[in-house]
Design a protein around this motif. Sequence first.
Motif, PDB file in Angstrom:
ATOM      1  N   LEU A  60       0.594  -1.320  -0.193  1.00  0.00           N
ATOM      2  CA  LEU A  60       0.054  -0.068  -0.048  1.00  0.00           C
ATOM      3  C   LEU A  60       0.505   0.969   0.017  1.00  0.00           C
ATOM      4  O   LEU A  60       0.335   2.335  -0.391  1.00  0.00           O
ATOM      5  CB  LEU A  60      -0.990   0.055   1.295  1.00  0.00           C
ATOM      6  N   LEU A  61       2.191   0.812   0.733  1.00  0.00           N
ATOM      7  CA  LEU A  61       3.126   1.979   1.082  1.00  0.00           C
ATOM      8  C   LEU A  61       3.572   2.325  -0.501  1.00  0.00           C
ATOM      9  O   LEU A  61       3.703   3.746  -0.672  1.00  0.00           O
ATOM     10  CB  LEU A  61       4.107   2.413   1.881  1.00  0.00           C
ATOM     11  N   THR A  62       4.225   1.954  -0.965  1.00  0.00           N
ATOM     12  CA  THR A  62       4.703   1.649  -2.336  1.00  0.00           C
ATOM     13  C   THR A  62       3.636   2.382  -3.738  1.00  0.00           C
ATOM     14  O   THR A  62       4.273   2.955  -4.351  1.00  0.00           O
ATOM     15  CB  THR A  62       5.164   0.150  -2.781  1.00  0.00           C
ATOM     16  N   PHE A  63       2.612   1.482  -3.207  1.00  0.00           N
ATOM     17  CA  PHE A  63       1.414   2.153  -4.446  1.00  0.00           C
ATOM     18  C   PHE A  63       1.414   3.796  -3.949  1.00  0.00           C
ATOM     19  O   PHE A  63       1.383   4.455  -4.925  1.00  0.00           O
ATOM     20  CB  PHE A  63       0.147   1.515  -4.006  1.00  0.00           C
ATOM     21  N   ILE A 100      -4.403   9.690   3.570  1.00  0.00           N
ATOM     22  CA  ILE A 100      -3.573   8.498   2.742  1.00  0.00           C
ATOM     23  C   ILE A 100      -2.659   8.986   2.292  1.00  0.00           C
ATOM     24  O   ILE A 100      -1.674   7.852   2.345  1.00  0.00           O
ATOM     25  CB  ILE A 100      -5.228   8.580   1.750  1.00  0.00           C
ATOM     26  N   VAL A 101      -2.360   9.950   1.693  1.00  0.00           N
ATOM     27  CA  VAL A 101      -0.434  10.142   1.151  1.00  0.00           C
ATOM     28  C   VAL A 101       0.034  10.292   2.289  1.00  0.00           C
ATOM     29  O   VAL A 101       0.902   9.856   2.061  1.00  0.00           O
ATOM     30  CB  VAL A 101      -1.296  11.945   0.056  1.00  0.00           C
ATOM     31  N   LEU A 102      -0.003  11.452   3.149  1.00  0.00           N
ATOM     32  CA  LEU A 102       1.036  11.684   4.048  1.00  0.00           C
ATOM     33  C   LEU A 102       1.542  10.557   5.440  1.00  0.00           C
ATOM     34  O   LEU A 102       2.354  10.257   5.622  1.00  0.00           O
ATOM     35  CB  LEU A 102       0.879  12.993   4.705  1.00  0.00           C
ATOM     36  N   THR A 103      -0.075  10.296   5.369  1.00  0.00           N
ATOM     37  CA  THR A 103      -0.413   9.124   6.510  1.00  0.00           C
ATOM     38  C   THR A 103      -0.195  10.089   7.795  1.00  0.00           C
ATOM     39  O   THR A 103       0.324  10.888   7.839  1.00  0.00           O
ATOM     40  CB  THR A 103       0.748   8.132   6.832  1.00  0.00           C
ATOM     41  N   ASN A 104      -0.645   8.929   8.959  1.00  0.00           N
ATOM     42  CA  ASN A 104      -0.240  10.032   9.957  1.00  0.00           C
ATOM     43  C   ASN A 104       0.986  10.056  10.772  1.00  0.00           C
ATOM     44  O   ASN A 104       1.550   8.520  10.990  1.00  0.00           O
ATOM     45  CB  ASN A 104      -1.336   9.111  11.520  1.00  0.00           C
ATOM     46  N   PRO A 105       0.967  11.077  11.166  1.00  0.00           N
ATOM     47  CA  PRO A 105       0.806  12.650  11.813  1.00  0.00           C
ATOM     48  C   PRO A 105       1.372  13.628  10.410  1.00  0.00           C
ATOM     49  O   PRO A 105       0.816  14.387  11.281  1.00  0.00           O
ATOM     50  CB  PRO A 105       2.062  12.429  12.823  1.00  0.00           C
ATOM     51  N   MET A 106       2.044  13.296  10.247  1.00  0.00           N
ATOM     52  CA  MET A 106       2.732  14.088   8.587  1.00  0.00           C
ATOM     53  C   MET A 106       1.265  14.273   7.930  1.00  0.00           C
ATOM     54  O   MET A 106       1.519  15.699   7.932  1.00  0.00           O
ATOM     55  CB  MET A 106       3.561  13.396   7.294  1.00  0.00           C
ATOM     56  N   ALA A 107      -0.271  13.980   7.925  1.00  0.00           N
ATOM     57  CA  ALA A 107      -1.129  14.356   7.358  1.00  0.00           C
ATOM     58  C   ALA A 107      -1.611  15.996   7.874  1.00  0.00           C
ATOM     59  O   ALA A 107      -1.962  16.672   6.444  1.00  0.00           O
ATOM     60  CB  ALA A 107      -2.141  13.391   7.558  1.00  0.00           C
ATOM     61  N   TYR A 108      -1.123  16.467   9.104  1.00  0.00           N
ATOM     62  CA  TYR A 108      -1.862  17.796   9.671  1.00  0.00           C
ATOM     63  C   TYR A 108      -1.145  18.508   9.516  1.00  0.00           C
ATOM     64  O   TYR A 108      -1.642  20.093   9.123  1.00  0.00           O
ATOM     65  CB  TYR A 108      -1.796  17.970  11.195  1.00  0.00           C
ATOM     66  N   VAL A 133      -9.819   5.284   8.650  1.00  0.00           N
ATOM     67  CA  VAL A 133      -8.950   5.243   6.667  1.00  0.00           C
ATOM     68  C   VAL A 133      -8.728   3.333   6.927  1.00  0.00           C
ATOM     69  O   VAL A 133      -8.257   3.097   5.673  1.00  0.00           O
ATOM     70  CB  VAL A 133      -8.121   6.508   7.249  1.00  0.00           C
ATOM     71  N   THR A 134      -8.215   2.835   8.687  1.00  0.00           N
ATOM     72  CA  THR A 134      -7.751   2.043   8.356  1.00  0.00           C
ATOM     73  C   THR A 134      -8.360   1.080   8.128  1.00  0.00           C
ATOM     74  O   THR A 134      -8.002  -0.479   7.856  1.00  0.00           O
ATOM     75  CB  THR A 134      -6.854   1.371   9.804  1.00  0.00           C
ATOM     76  N   ALA A 135      -9.757   0.802   7.665  1.00  0.00           N
ATOM     77  CA  ALA A 135     -10.550  -0.480   7.153  1.00  0.00           C
ATOM     78  C   ALA A 135      -9.901  -0.497   5.606  1.00  0.00           C
ATOM     79  O   ALA A 135      -9.864  -1.675   5.505  1.00  0.00           O
ATOM     80  CB  ALA A 135     -12.005   0.195   7.451  1.00  0.00           C
ATOM     81  N   PHE A 136      -9.504   0.656   4.972  1.00  0.00           N
ATOM     82  CA  PHE A 136      -9.356   0.291   3.442  1.00  0.00           C
ATOM     83  C   PHE A 136      -8.229   0.926   3.427  1.00  0.00           C
ATOM     84  O   PHE A 136      -6.852   0.105   2.526  1.00  0.00           O
ATOM     85  CB  PHE A 136     -10.596   0.610   2.203  1.00  0.00           C
ATOM     86  N   PHE A 137      -7.196   1.305   3.748  1.00  0.00           N
ATOM     87  CA  PHE A 137      -5.572   1.796   4.168  1.00  0.00           C
ATOM     88  C   PHE A 137      -5.131   1.925   5.148  1.00  0.00           C
ATOM     89  O   PHE A 137      -4.605   2.953   5.862  1.00  0.00           O
ATOM     90  CB  PHE A 137      -5.922   3.091   3.484  1.00  0.00           C
ATOM     91  N   PRO A 138      -4.787   1.044   5.677  1.00  0.00           N
ATOM     92  CA  PRO A 138      -4.006   0.311   6.291  1.00  0.00           C
ATOM     93  C   PRO A 138      -2.686   0.459   6.674  1.00  0.00           C
ATOM     94  O   PRO A 138      -2.534   1.015   8.095  1.00  0.00           O
ATOM     95  CB  PRO A 138      -4.300  -1.052   7.137  1.00  0.00           C
ATOM     96  N   HIS A 139      -2.947   1.409   6.274  1.00  0.00           N
ATOM     97  CA  HIS A 139      -0.547   2.056   5.934  1.00  0.00           C
ATOM     98  C   HIS A 139      -0.512   3.335   6.290  1.00  0.00           C
ATOM     99  O   HIS A 139      -0.134   3.770   7.068  1.00  0.00           O
ATOM    100  CB  HIS A 139      -0.243   2.463   4.370  1.00  0.00           C
TER     101      HIS A 139
END
Length: 235
Positions: A60-63, A100-108, A133-139
């Motif tokens: 997922l991260l690579t994608f 989704i793109v930056l993930t936690n905690p960079m999303a902020y 978000v972890t339901a479909f994007f656990p990364h």
Amino acid sequence: MQSVLDTIIWAADSPPVPASDNPFIQALTWGATHFIGLFNASGEALVGLATGILPTLIVLLTFMYAITTWVGEARMTRAVQWSARWAITRYTLMPIIAVIVLTNPMAYSFGIYLPERQKPAFYDSAVSFVHPVTAFFPHANAGEIFVWAGVSAGVLSIAPEKYPLLALLYFGTGIVVIFIRGIVTEWITNLLIRRQGLTAVFDEYDREFALASERFNEAKSTKKTGSSVATEGTV
């Protein structure tokens, strides 16, 4: 060596033998007998992660990195700035893209594209979405995947065919909740600004934000024009 390890593992799985009638000595004996069992269980958990969730997270991260590279940082930035214009996208689409793109905690960090008075509401929306978000994007929040695992454990054991529906409802409910939280938090922020007499201060923040946005757009236009001229000269 293998026989020694087998003996240790067998001893960890076997019931402890009372070494004395003293409760303290019995407790020490039980702890010594089961000491290796803790590491055996940890090793089994690690193997389960290595063959279960870790490959999914890596893929997922690579994608997501591939999509970001393909779309381009400039287009991604424009999409975020566009979504920041209206409340309905600012507290739904913007935090979704950020998490989704930056993930936690960079999303902020996407809050940099918002004026000061809207940053608390965006943070509230984004931080409230790191679990749905972890339901479909656990990364996006791999460190707290146990939240979704706890929510879905009962459904998986009783009605595994309902798992996709649960994930969809969990994700969709999260979007509704973050929109409500964003609207309410923005309203509370504006109320506190007026009540504490900080309207003039935040108006100045808004002017500085508008000037910074204009300078950014001018610099981007200048850079684009310079690139076009350079391309024409080369041709």
